[in-house]
Design a protein around this motif. Structure first.
Motif, PDB file in Angstrom:
ATOM      1  N   ALA A 156      42.472  66.680  48.069  1.00 55.85           N
ATOM      2  CA  ALA A 156      41.619  67.451  48.990  1.00 55.85           C
ATOM      3  C   ALA A 156      40.150  67.344  48.595  1.00 55.85           C
ATOM      4  CB  ALA A 156      42.062  68.916  48.994  1.00 55.85           C
ATOM      5  N   LYS A 157      39.890  67.343  47.318  1.00 57.27           N
ATOM      6  CA  LYS A 157      38.514  67.227  46.827  1.00 57.27           C
ATOM      7  C   LYS A 157      37.903  65.900  47.264  1.00 57.27           C
ATOM      8  CE  LYS A 157      36.021  68.118  42.493  1.00 57.27           C
ATOM      9  NZ  LYS A 157      35.469  69.429  42.858  1.00 57.27           N
ATOM     10  N   ASN A 158      38.707  64.826  47.241  1.00 56.93           N
ATOM     11  CA  ASN A 158      38.232  63.520  47.678  1.00 56.93           C
ATOM     12  C   ASN A 158      37.953  63.509  49.179  1.00 56.93           C
ATOM     13  OD1 ASN A 158      39.143  60.544  48.755  1.00 56.93           O
ATOM     14  ND2 ASN A 158      38.060  60.425  46.806  1.00 56.93           N
ATOM     15  N   ILE A 159      38.827  64.150  49.952  1.00 56.49           N
ATOM     16  CA  ILE A 159      38.638  64.219  51.399  1.00 56.49           C
ATOM     17  C   ILE A 159      37.342  64.949  51.735  1.00 56.49           C
ATOM     18  CG2 ILE A 159      39.556  65.179  53.551  1.00 56.49           C
ATOM     19  CD1 ILE A 159      42.379  64.732  52.369  1.00 56.49           C
ATOM     20  N   VAL A 160      37.096  66.062  51.050  1.00 53.57           N
ATOM     21  CA  VAL A 160      35.878  66.837  51.297  1.00 53.57           C
ATOM     22  C   VAL A 160      34.644  66.049  50.891  1.00 53.57           C
ATOM     23  CG1 VAL A 160      34.604  68.915  50.616  1.00 53.57           C
ATOM     24  CG2 VAL A 160      37.062  69.052  51.085  1.00 53.57           C
ATOM     25  N   HIS A 161      34.739  65.352  49.761  1.00 50.77           N
ATOM     26  CA  HIS A 161      33.592  64.577  49.267  1.00 50.77           C
ATOM     27  C   HIS A 161      33.215  63.464  50.243  1.00 50.77           C
ATOM     28  CE1 HIS A 161      30.878  62.645  46.438  1.00 50.77           C
ATOM     29  NE2 HIS A 161      31.519  61.499  46.608  1.00 50.77           N
ATOM     30  N   ASN A 162      34.215  62.863  50.872  1.00 54.02           N
ATOM     31  CA  ASN A 162      33.973  61.732  51.779  1.00 54.02           C
ATOM     32  C   ASN A 162      34.150  62.118  53.244  1.00 54.02           C
ATOM     33  OD1 ASN A 162      33.730  59.516  49.679  1.00 54.02           O
ATOM     34  ND2 ASN A 162      35.765  60.302  49.191  1.00 54.02           N
ATOM     35  N   TYR A 163      34.030  63.434  53.529  1.00 56.57           N
ATOM     36  CA  TYR A 163      34.405  63.886  54.869  1.00 56.57           C
ATOM     37  C   TYR A 163      33.466  63.347  55.948  1.00 56.57           C
ATOM     38  CZ  TYR A 163      36.076  66.743  58.661  1.00 56.57           C
ATOM     39  OH  TYR A 163      36.617  67.145  59.861  1.00 56.57           O
ATOM     40  N   GLN A 164      34.099  62.764  56.947  1.00 53.37           N
ATOM     41  CA  GLN A 164      33.435  62.340  58.174  1.00 53.37           C
ATOM     42  C   GLN A 164      34.431  62.613  59.288  1.00 53.37           C
ATOM     43  OE1 GLN A 164      32.690  58.211  57.518  1.00 53.37           O
ATOM     44  NE2 GLN A 164      31.082  58.545  56.003  1.00 53.37           N
ATOM     45  N   LEU A 165      34.041  62.358  60.521  1.00 54.51           N
ATOM     46  CA  LEU A 165      34.943  62.587  61.641  1.00 54.51           C
ATOM     47  C   LEU A 165      36.223  61.783  61.476  1.00 54.51           C
ATOM     48  CD1 LEU A 165      35.554  63.847  64.375  1.00 54.51           C
ATOM     49  CD2 LEU A 165      34.346  61.951  65.466  1.00 54.51           C
ATOM     50  N   GLN A 166      36.105  60.520  61.061  1.00 56.19           N
ATOM     51  CA  GLN A 166      37.286  59.681  60.922  1.00 56.19           C
ATOM     52  C   GLN A 166      38.198  60.190  59.810  1.00 56.19           C
ATOM     53  OE1 GLN A 166      38.045  57.283  63.098  1.00 56.19           O
ATOM     54  NE2 GLN A 166      40.035  57.261  62.052  1.00 56.19           N
ATOM     55  N   ALA A 167      37.583  60.670  58.720  1.00 53.34           N
ATOM     56  CA  ALA A 167      38.380  61.219  57.630  1.00 53.34           C
ATOM     57  C   ALA A 167      39.169  62.432  58.111  1.00 53.34           C
ATOM     58  CB  ALA A 167      37.477  61.596  56.455  1.00 53.34           C
ATOM     59  N   GLY A 168      38.532  63.254  58.957  1.00 49.11           N
ATOM     60  CA  GLY A 168      39.227  64.402  59.517  1.00 49.11           C
ATOM     61  C   GLY A 168      40.387  63.994  60.390  1.00 49.11           C
ATOM     62  N   LYS A 169      40.184  62.959  61.201  1.00 54.28           N
ATOM     63  CA  LYS A 169      41.264  62.471  62.063  1.00 54.28           C
ATOM     64  C   LYS A 169      42.421  61.925  61.241  1.00 54.28           C
ATOM     65  CE  LYS A 169      38.433  61.378  66.140  1.00 54.28           C
ATOM     66  NZ  LYS A 169      37.922  60.313  67.021  1.00 54.28           N
ATOM     67  N   ASN A 170      42.099  61.222  60.169  1.00 57.27           N
ATOM     68  CA  ASN A 170      43.154  60.673  59.306  1.00 57.27           C
ATOM     69  C   ASN A 170      43.986  61.789  58.694  1.00 57.27           C
ATOM     70  OD1 ASN A 170      42.301  58.063  59.817  1.00 57.27           O
ATOM     71  ND2 ASN A 170      41.039  57.922  57.966  1.00 57.27           N
ATOM     72  N   LEU A 171      43.328  62.860  58.281  1.00 62.52           N
ATOM     73  CA  LEU A 171      44.063  63.984  57.709  1.00 62.52           C
ATOM     74  C   LEU A 171      44.920  64.658  58.771  1.00 62.52           C
ATOM     75  CD1 LEU A 171      44.672  65.949  55.394  1.00 62.52           C
ATOM     76  CD2 LEU A 171      42.641  67.240  56.049  1.00 62.52           C
ATOM     77  N   VAL A 172      44.371  64.870  59.936  1.00 56.06           N
ATOM     78  CA  VAL A 172      45.091  65.567  61.007  1.00 56.06           C
ATOM     79  C   VAL A 172      46.353  64.811  61.419  1.00 56.06           C
ATOM     80  CG1 VAL A 172      44.907  66.188  63.444  1.00 56.06           C
ATOM     81  CG2 VAL A 172      43.113  66.862  61.866  1.00 56.06           C
TER      82      VAL A 172
END
Length: 812
Positions: free
Chosen positions: A502-518
């Motif tokens: 989760a820390k990595n996702i937040v550090h690199n968060y962009q719209l695409q990163a959010g879509k990948n998580l969702v």
């Protein structure tokens, strides 16, 4: 001797041969490295005279004092003790005298603990919890990843690897009694030092090895106090230690030579790298010369490189639940300074809270004494665990990464420490994210080294050898990685793996990163990652709406499910209640999951537990009747795992919801009766009696709540058709075999006609699985709404009002 050259004494030759082996030299290689012929080297090791210059050169190359090698000196004293006439000395009396003189010193050294973030030293006897050890070292097992995965699942986590095939545990005290030379290996904070201190105090009090003298040595301090090569000498160190207690060197040598010492050598891994070879060499020499004594050496498991001859190696096992319980109750007495009674009561409350489902991630850390101490410390202030667990996990990260070494004054100057603490966290987060995405809870050494190499490429370094060294340093120094089998690693805790992801996702968060998580929204293994990510994001609007749209898309193409959601909205809207509309929709969604025709669906997304819609003043009547007599149909309502309760909170009495609840319960019991009778289950009569009794209770409660006269007459008529249950359970079963299905269909028809509930939706297998995913994903979204730090009330309201509604774009 000067005119004839220098001659090595027998003891000096022995020391020189040991040094030659330690430096992996032969006599020929030694001569070549010195630029001399083989002859003087051969003479040196044969004890023949050698020129002074050659003698000194040979000794210096071997790292030895030429004066000591040429004559009886400190090294020779190793053997002098053996020449003492033991018969002329009363050893038992000498042991008693020395123990008495050292009693206070050992108590001062070992009877208290300096615990993290606690200002005062804590008495060891008040906090100590006995340890277990594994005789089979985990990292030495020859296993494949496929074998490790057999007994692993994200829900079980690493603490249960091996299932019922857990390695045999041995009490650590028993291991210390069994083996005269013992190497205690363990992860950071596993209790190694505390155990050695415990052995020292028990020996000092004649409760363990009563005929020996306890000698506790912190190897880090031993190495730091050595100002020259000659001072890396344990005999000299112990002699000085004893001398400070009024014990002469002769008595010290006698005790050691006769094997009357319990020598506890703590923290081999804490010795600075510049001193490591010298300390290891001295330990080997000392333990071989004074072999009659008992030795216990402690070391972090991943830092152990040299294997000492004759030593048995054991690994400190994780705390069991019983050990956690003992530690916690001791902690609230000794550290929190409560009375023994209050400490036990607080400990019991702590354990109750720790065992709640929502605290499972925190519970995973409790198997390590250091982290369990931190959990107790956090709990002490508010008598609850932190609602924002990301801050707690960050504390754990900092303790393992920096603070645990800092508070003990340990400086590890190696390649891993070329990185800043931020860079180290980014490295760990990147490895966590890559492996978690691939569902690689276990990974081979080569893979993780490749991840490290790729990360180091960001700093212009692509040294593969450096990545191998760094992996070992991460494992040894911080305990983030654990070698589960030879060459196979995992993160030490699954929760840590999730948090770093989760820390990595937040550090690199962009719209695409959010879509990948969702896109992972229906995968339960990602549940904690979602919660952690949302709780760390400074802006959550985007990801929460992405989750909402993804949830709607799961069932948007299923016309039957959309029809069901339309009914769900209509039914909920028709009920008069002060609850939010979405909470009522969640209530009826669960009700549908309990109806008999959807029994399989019910088992998929509803879990067994208790449920109540009763008035608190009536809490010990209706509620307990249903709970005791209808356990098979009741289901979960816990804040962490059930959507309905997450939205409703504590459910108070509402006549409309309560009526439908009891009616659905009656219909459910009827369906379970049909199933039990049809399949002729073992003890069918007893099972049928339980279901029939539950049906009777639920039906009676429903009848009390019905206000519409026509509907009440229909229900009363159906009730009269049922035979008496208590008079003859076998007769009731026989009646149900003939009439049960017809009676159930009549009940269903009445519920549909008068209450618009009990519909047979006839979902197929695929639709049931979709509904299960839909239910789970909505629950996850609600959990994220509850843990989002920066969410506005307006956004929460907008999302909640849109939950569990049909997609308006679907055509019917």
């Amino acid at each position: 001797m000067t005119s004839q050259g220098l001659r090595a004494s027998p003891e000096g030759i022995r020391a020189a041969k040991i040094a030659l082996t330690d430096k992996t030299l032969s006599q020929h290689k030694l001569a070549v490295s010195l630029g001399i012929t083989r002859q003087p080297v051969s003479k040196f090791f044969a004890g023949e005279p050698v020129s002074r210059s050659c003698f000194v050169q040979i000794c210096q190359k071997l790292g030895l004092s030429w004066q000591k090698i040429a004559s009886l000196s400190e090294d020779v004293a190793f053997q002098v003790g053996t020449k003492v006439n033991a018969e002329s000395i009363d050893l038992d009396k000498l042991v008693c005298e020395i123990r008495q003189k050292r009693q206070d010193k050992v108590q001062d050294q070992c009877s208290t603990l300096q615990m993290l973030d606690i200002a005062q030293p804590i008495p060891l006897v008040e906090i100590y919890t006995s340890l277990n050890v594994l005789e089979e070292i985990t990292s030495q097992k020859w296993l494949e990843i496929s074998e490790l995965l057999k007994d692993f699942s994200p829900e079980i986590n690493f603490n249960r690897i091996g299932g019922d095939k857990q390695p045999r545990k041995l009490p650590a005290l028993e291991a210390a009694l069994r083996y005269s030379k013992l190497m205690i290996l363990g992860k950071p904070g596993s209790g190694k030092t505390t155990f050695l201190q415990y052995l020292a105090t028990e020996c000092n009090n004649r409760q363990f090895q009563p005929h020996r003298i306890a000698v506790f040595i912190r190897l880090k301090e031993f190495a730091e106090d050595a100002k020259s090569e000659s001072e890396f000498n344990l005999l000299k160190f112990i002699s000085q230690e004893f001398l400070s207690c009024g014990i002469d060197e002769k008595s010290t040598t006698t005790i050691l030579a006769q094997g009357k010492a319990l020598i506890l050598l703590d923290g081999l891994d804490e010795v600075a790298s510049s001193h490591a070879d010298k300390v290891t060499r001295e330990l080997r020499r000392f333990t071989q010369y004074f072999y009659k004594n008992q030795f216990v050496i402690s070391c972090r498991i991943a830092a152990q490189q040299y294997r000492f001859m004759g030593f048995t190696e054991v690994e400190v096992a994780d705390f069991s639940y019983e050990q956690v319980e003992i530690f916690v109750k001791n902690w609230f007495f000794a550290v929190a300074h409560k009375s023994r009674e209050d400490g036990e009561a607080t400990g019991n409350f702590f354990l109750h809270q720790l065992n709640l489902p929502e605290n499972q991630p925190i519970r995973e850390f409790a198997v390590t004494p250091l982290l369990l101490h931190l959990i107790c410390l956090v709990f002490q202030g508010k008598a609850e665990f932190p609602s924002n667990q990301t801050n707690f996990y960050e504390q754990i990260l900092n303790i393992l990464l920096i603070r645990w070494d800092e508070v003990r004054g340990i400086k590890r100057v190696q390649s891993y420490h070329d990185l800043t603490s931020t860079a180290k966290k980014q490295l760990l987060s990147q490895i966590a994210a890559i492996t978690f995405e691939r569902r690689n809870y276990f990974f081979e050494q080569e893979n993780i080294q490749q991840f490290i190499t790729e990360y180091l490429g960001n700093f212009g370094s692509i040294d593969i050898d450096k990545s191998k060294v760094m992996l070992k340093e991460i494992e040894a120094q911080n305990g983030f990685f654990v070698e589960r089998a030879r060459g196979i690693y995992s993160f030490s805790h699954l929760t840590l793996h999730e948090y770093l992801t989760a820390k990595n996702i937040v550090h690199n968060y962009q719209l695409q990163a959010g879509k990948n998580l969702v896109n992972k929204i229906t995968e339960k293994s990602w549940h904690n990652v979602f919660l952690l990510t949302v709780s760390m994001l400074t802006k959550t609007d985007e990801i929460l709406w992405l989750m909402k749209h993804k949830i709607d898309s799961l069932v948007s193409a299923e016309v039957k499910i959309q029809d069901f959601l339309i009914w769900l909205c209509q039914k909920s809207s028709s009920v008069s209640t002060h609850y939010k509309a979405v909470a009522v929709r969640a209530f009826y969604l669960v009700c549908v999951g309990r109806t008999p025709q959807d029994n399989q669906f019910a088992q998929r997304f509803v879990q067994p537990c208790e449920h109540s819609l009763v008035d608190p003043t009536d809490a010990m009547t209706k509620k307990d009747k249903i709970r005791s007599c209808c356990k098979t149909r009741s289901f979960v309502h816990t804040p962490s795992y059930d959507l309905e309760c997450a939205l409703l909170g504590n459910i108070a009495f509402n006549p409309n919801l309560a009526l439908d609840d009891f009616l659905i319960s009656t219909l459910t019991c009827a369906g379970e009766l049909n199933f039990a009778v049809k399949h002729s289950l073992n003890d069918t009569i007893a099972i049928s009696f339980d279901h029939a009794h539950a049906l009777n209770i639920a039906f009676n409660e429903a009848l009390e709540l019905v206000s519409e006269s026509e509907f009440k007459q229909v229900l009363q008529k159906l009730k009269k058709q049922l035979p008496q249950i208590d008079s003859n359970s076998k007769k009731f079963q026989e009646w149900w075999q003939v009439n049960g299905k017809i009676w159930g269909r009549k009940l269903r028809s009445a519920l549909i006609q008068y209450r618009n509930i009990g519909h047979d939706w006839q979902f197929n297998q695929q639709q049931m699985e979709l509904l299960q995913q839909y239910y789970y994903a909505n629950k996850l979204l609600v959990d994220c709404l509850n843990c989002a730090v920066n969410i506005t009330p307006m956004l929460r309201q907008e999302i909640e009002e849109a939950l569990l509604l049909a997609n308006p774009t679907v055509k019917h």
